[in-house]
Scaffold this active site. Sequence first.
Site, short mmCIF file in Angstrom:
data_model
loop_
_atom_site.label_atom_id
_atom_site.label_comp_id
_atom_site.label_asym_id
_atom_site.label_seq_id
_atom_site.Cartn_x
_atom_site.Cartn_y
_atom_site.Cartn_z
N HIS A 1 25.08 73.38 22.22
CA HIS A 1 23.63 73.24 22.07
C HIS A 1 23.03 74.43 21.30
O HIS A 1 21.87 74.79 21.53
CB HIS A 1 22.94 73.11 23.43
CG HIS A 1 23.09 71.75 24.04
ND1 HIS A 1 22.36 70.66 23.62
CD2 HIS A 1 23.90 71.30 25.01
CE1 HIS A 1 22.70 69.60 24.33
NE2 HIS A 1 23.64 69.96 25.18
N SER B 1 22.09 73.19 29.20
CA SER B 1 21.31 72.11 28.60
C SER B 1 20.35 71.43 29.57
O SER B 1 19.46 70.70 29.14
CB SER B 1 22.26 71.07 28.00
OG SER B 1 23.06 70.51 29.01
N LYS C 1 26.32 67.24 17.69
CA LYS C 1 24.91 67.50 17.99
C LYS C 1 24.19 67.88 16.69
O LYS C 1 23.98 67.02 15.85
CB LYS C 1 24.81 68.54 19.11
CG LYS C 1 25.27 67.91 20.43
CD LYS C 1 25.24 68.79 21.62
CE LYS C 1 25.61 67.97 22.86
NZ LYS C 1 26.64 68.59 23.69
C1 LIG Z 1 27.91 68.11 24.33
C2 LIG Z 1 28.71 69.19 24.94
C3 LIG Z 1 30.10 69.14 24.98
C4 LIG Z 1 30.87 67.94 24.51
O1 LIG Z 1 30.90 67.85 23.12
P1 LIG Z 1 31.57 66.57 22.47
O2 LIG Z 1 31.94 67.01 21.09
O3 LIG Z 1 30.57 65.47 22.50
O4 LIG Z 1 32.78 66.25 23.29
C5 LIG Z 1 30.80 70.23 25.48
N1 LIG Z 1 30.14 71.32 25.95
C6 LIG Z 1 28.80 71.39 25.95
C7 LIG Z 1 28.12 72.61 26.47
C8 LIG Z 1 28.04 70.32 25.46
O5 LIG Z 1 26.71 70.40 25.49
#
Ligand SMILES: *Cc1c(COP(=O)(O)O)cnc(C)c1O
Length: 392
Positions: free
Chosen positions: A208, A180, A239
């Site tokens: 992502h 990301s 997300k």
């Molecule tokens: C955002 C993200 C997480 C965390 O996800 P949440 O549901 O907010 O805990 C884990 N791994 C990656 C690659 C992320 O981008």
Amino acid sequence: MKKIDQILKKELETIKNQGTYKNERIIETAQEDEINVLGKKVLNFCANNYLGLANNSEIRKAAISAIEQWGFGLGSVRFICGTQTIHKELEETVSNFLNMEDTILYSSCFDANGGLFETILNKEDAVFSDELNHASIIDGIRLCKAQKYRYKNCDMVDLENQLKESTARIKLIATDGVFSMDGTIAPIDQIVKLAAKYDALVMVDDCHATGFIGLNGKGSGEHHNVLNQVDIITSTFGKALGGASGGFVSASSNIINILRQRSRPYLFSNSLAPALVVACLKAFEIINNDNGLISKLHENTHYFRKKIHEIGFEVKGDSHPIVPIMIYDAKKTVAMSEMLLEKNIYVIPFSFPVVPKDQARIRVQLSSLHTQQQLDYAVEAFHDCGKSLNII
Ligand SMILES: *Cc1c(COP(=O)(O)O)cnc(C)c1O
């Protein structure tokens, strides 16, 4: 002051002196393409709201009616009295979407990654982790007893050398589907090939990617046409899939079953709230029925990446709506983001230690909500600020 406060106060001062102290910006509206920050309306280019579902009216309605029908909370973990019909429905929906045997819900993807590795691997096993993997994968691996290998970011030669060396019972390759900070999509096609060659399993954290990468939004595996060769997918509802919260693991039914028996963040943490569950079901319904959303996001991505490149900026990454615009110099990057905010463009500067030294950047994130007019306005603002700071 207590001793702990004295110690922590010093530590906080050190963080401030290093320039990495985080002040949270307060947004005064719902999550949208336009939000209010510091009392003024700005264009939002820093949310993970890829499909604009965070404040979608159908999703809001679904959440409200779920509260009416299923109540506000469950006051229980899943295995005591916290599993409703809708939790099973959401698990089945995710499994069908990703073409996996079964799915288990968690409060977050952080928890999903935290509870995965120690449950399925022990000291006879080995895990091979990309050096740029998300903090939750790193922590999850720390908790498990498997032999730990770390390969260079997306470096297949390095990964192969490590796989060759290992005589472990089970070998598990773990990677982010999308990195990301860079907007790069992991080479899942090459990873599954190596996995087949060395009899390893593949775990992809597709936070992502789920919902919008690949033709039907099934993620980085679909993007590379190897979705059915990925063994374990973890992802988030926080997300693209509505942006609220919650996460999951999808895999074979044996893997999911053992997680239900032994995974600590699942066993010892509360069930997902009904409003979230039903809203996430609605998010899948929207994505499954309306491919226009995904193609609009990709149109925006393609358009913005092209325009920003044309005016002379260097852009990192693949065809992903995370668009890192390289400034390199940390101070200029901060100045740039402040200038952009004056022009009502809200973006976040990233510098060391979040990204390597001298690799400072502004990370733009696109959404299917953005109109071409908004993108043109942003490109013009980047152009003007870039010129006045001598970046382009
Ligand atoms: C955002 C993200 C997480 C965390 O996800 P949440 O549901 O907010 O805990 C884990 N791994 C990656 C690659 C992320 O981008």
